[in-house]
Design a protein around this motif. Sequence first.
Motif, short mmCIF file in Angstrom:
data_model
loop_
_atom_site.label_atom_id
_atom_site.label_comp_id
_atom_site.label_asym_id
_atom_site.label_seq_id
_atom_site.Cartn_x
_atom_site.Cartn_y
_atom_site.Cartn_z
N GLY A 73 -48.86 -21.55 -50.04
CA GLY A 73 -47.41 -21.44 -50.10
C GLY A 73 -46.87 -20.75 -48.87
O GLY A 73 -47.60 -20.43 -47.93
N GLU A 74 -45.56 -20.50 -48.92
CA GLU A 74 -44.88 -19.85 -47.81
C GLU A 74 -43.85 -18.87 -48.35
O GLU A 74 -43.14 -19.17 -49.29
CB GLU A 74 -44.19 -20.90 -46.94
N ILE A 75 -43.80 -17.70 -47.73
CA ILE A 75 -42.81 -16.69 -48.09
C ILE A 75 -41.77 -16.63 -46.97
O ILE A 75 -42.11 -16.54 -45.80
CB ILE A 75 -43.45 -15.31 -48.25
N SER A 76 -40.49 -16.69 -47.35
CA SER A 76 -39.41 -16.60 -46.37
C SER A 76 -38.16 -16.07 -47.06
O SER A 76 -37.70 -16.64 -48.05
CB SER A 76 -39.13 -17.97 -45.77
N ASN A 77 -37.64 -14.96 -46.54
CA ASN A 77 -36.38 -14.40 -47.06
C ASN A 77 -36.38 -14.23 -48.57
O ASN A 77 -35.50 -14.71 -49.26
CB ASN A 77 -35.19 -15.25 -46.63
N ASP A 78 -37.36 -13.55 -49.09
CA ASP A 78 -37.49 -13.28 -50.54
C ASP A 78 -37.61 -14.54 -51.38
O ASP A 78 -37.26 -14.55 -52.55
CB ASP A 78 -36.36 -12.41 -51.06
N THR A 79 -38.08 -15.63 -50.79
CA THR A 79 -38.35 -16.86 -51.50
C THR A 79 -39.81 -17.22 -51.29
O THR A 79 -40.32 -17.15 -50.18
CB THR A 79 -37.47 -18.01 -50.97
N LEU A 80 -40.48 -17.57 -52.37
CA LEU A 80 -41.87 -18.00 -52.33
C LEU A 80 -41.91 -19.46 -52.74
O LEU A 80 -41.44 -19.81 -53.82
CB LEU A 80 -42.71 -17.15 -53.28
N LYS A 81 -42.43 -20.32 -51.87
CA LYS A 81 -42.54 -21.75 -52.16
C LYS A 81 -44.01 -22.13 -52.21
O LYS A 81 -44.76 -21.84 -51.27
CB LYS A 81 -41.84 -22.58 -51.09
N ILE A 82 -44.40 -22.77 -53.30
CA ILE A 82 -45.75 -23.27 -53.46
C ILE A 82 -45.60 -24.73 -53.86
O ILE A 82 -45.26 -25.03 -55.01
CB ILE A 82 -46.54 -22.51 -54.53
N GLY A 83 -45.78 -25.63 -52.93
CA GLY A 83 -45.54 -27.04 -53.20
C GLY A 83 -44.09 -27.24 -53.54
O GLY A 83 -43.19 -26.82 -52.82
N GLU A 84 -43.82 -27.87 -54.69
CA GLU A 84 -42.43 -28.09 -55.11
C GLU A 84 -41.87 -26.95 -55.93
O GLU A 84 -40.71 -26.96 -56.32
CB GLU A 84 -42.33 -29.39 -55.91
N TYR A 85 -42.67 -25.93 -56.19
CA TYR A 85 -42.22 -24.77 -56.98
C TYR A 85 -41.62 -23.70 -56.08
O TYR A 85 -42.18 -23.37 -55.04
CB TYR A 85 -43.40 -24.20 -57.79
N VAL A 86 -40.50 -23.15 -56.52
CA VAL A 86 -39.79 -22.12 -55.75
C VAL A 86 -39.60 -20.91 -56.65
O VAL A 86 -39.16 -21.03 -57.79
CB VAL A 86 -38.43 -22.64 -55.25
N TYR A 87 -39.92 -19.74 -56.11
CA TYR A 87 -39.80 -18.47 -56.84
C TYR A 87 -38.93 -17.51 -56.03
O TYR A 87 -38.91 -17.56 -54.81
CB TYR A 87 -41.17 -17.82 -57.04
N ARG A 88 -38.23 -16.62 -56.72
CA ARG A 88 -37.47 -15.53 -56.11
C ARG A 88 -38.03 -14.21 -56.61
O ARG A 88 -38.54 -14.13 -57.73
CB ARG A 88 -35.99 -15.59 -56.53
N ARG A 89 -37.88 -13.18 -55.79
CA ARG A 89 -38.34 -11.85 -56.23
C ARG A 89 -37.59 -11.43 -57.48
O ARG A 89 -36.39 -11.63 -57.60
CB ARG A 89 -38.07 -10.81 -55.15
N GLY A 90 -38.32 -10.84 -58.41
CA GLY A 90 -37.75 -10.38 -59.67
C GLY A 90 -37.21 -8.99 -59.60
O GLY A 90 -37.33 -8.27 -58.68
#
Length: 97
Positions: free
Chosen positions: A80-97
Amino acid sequence: MAVHAEARFEPMPTPLIDNPAVEPSGEWISLRNTGVRLFLTSDGRYAKHQGVRMATHSGRYSRRGREIRFVDEFDFIMVGEISNDTLKIGEYVYRRG
């Protein structure tokens, strides 16, 4: 007499999350389904929780710059890739909690 202006390149400031000193540890919440959460610990371990089911997947992770690599308990690798408090793993996108 001609005066030549010298072009100067000044690098853009790097966001904090791109700084290798900043840890990606903490809680990450899926933007698609808020019941899906990733918990990354500072010692390089992770657990994925889905709804009320705790630790549906777990394993270890490592980070190099923006890239983050997960290896689960079955040796399945996700990148995945982390950029500006966003974590992307394939088509999944996460934000810091």
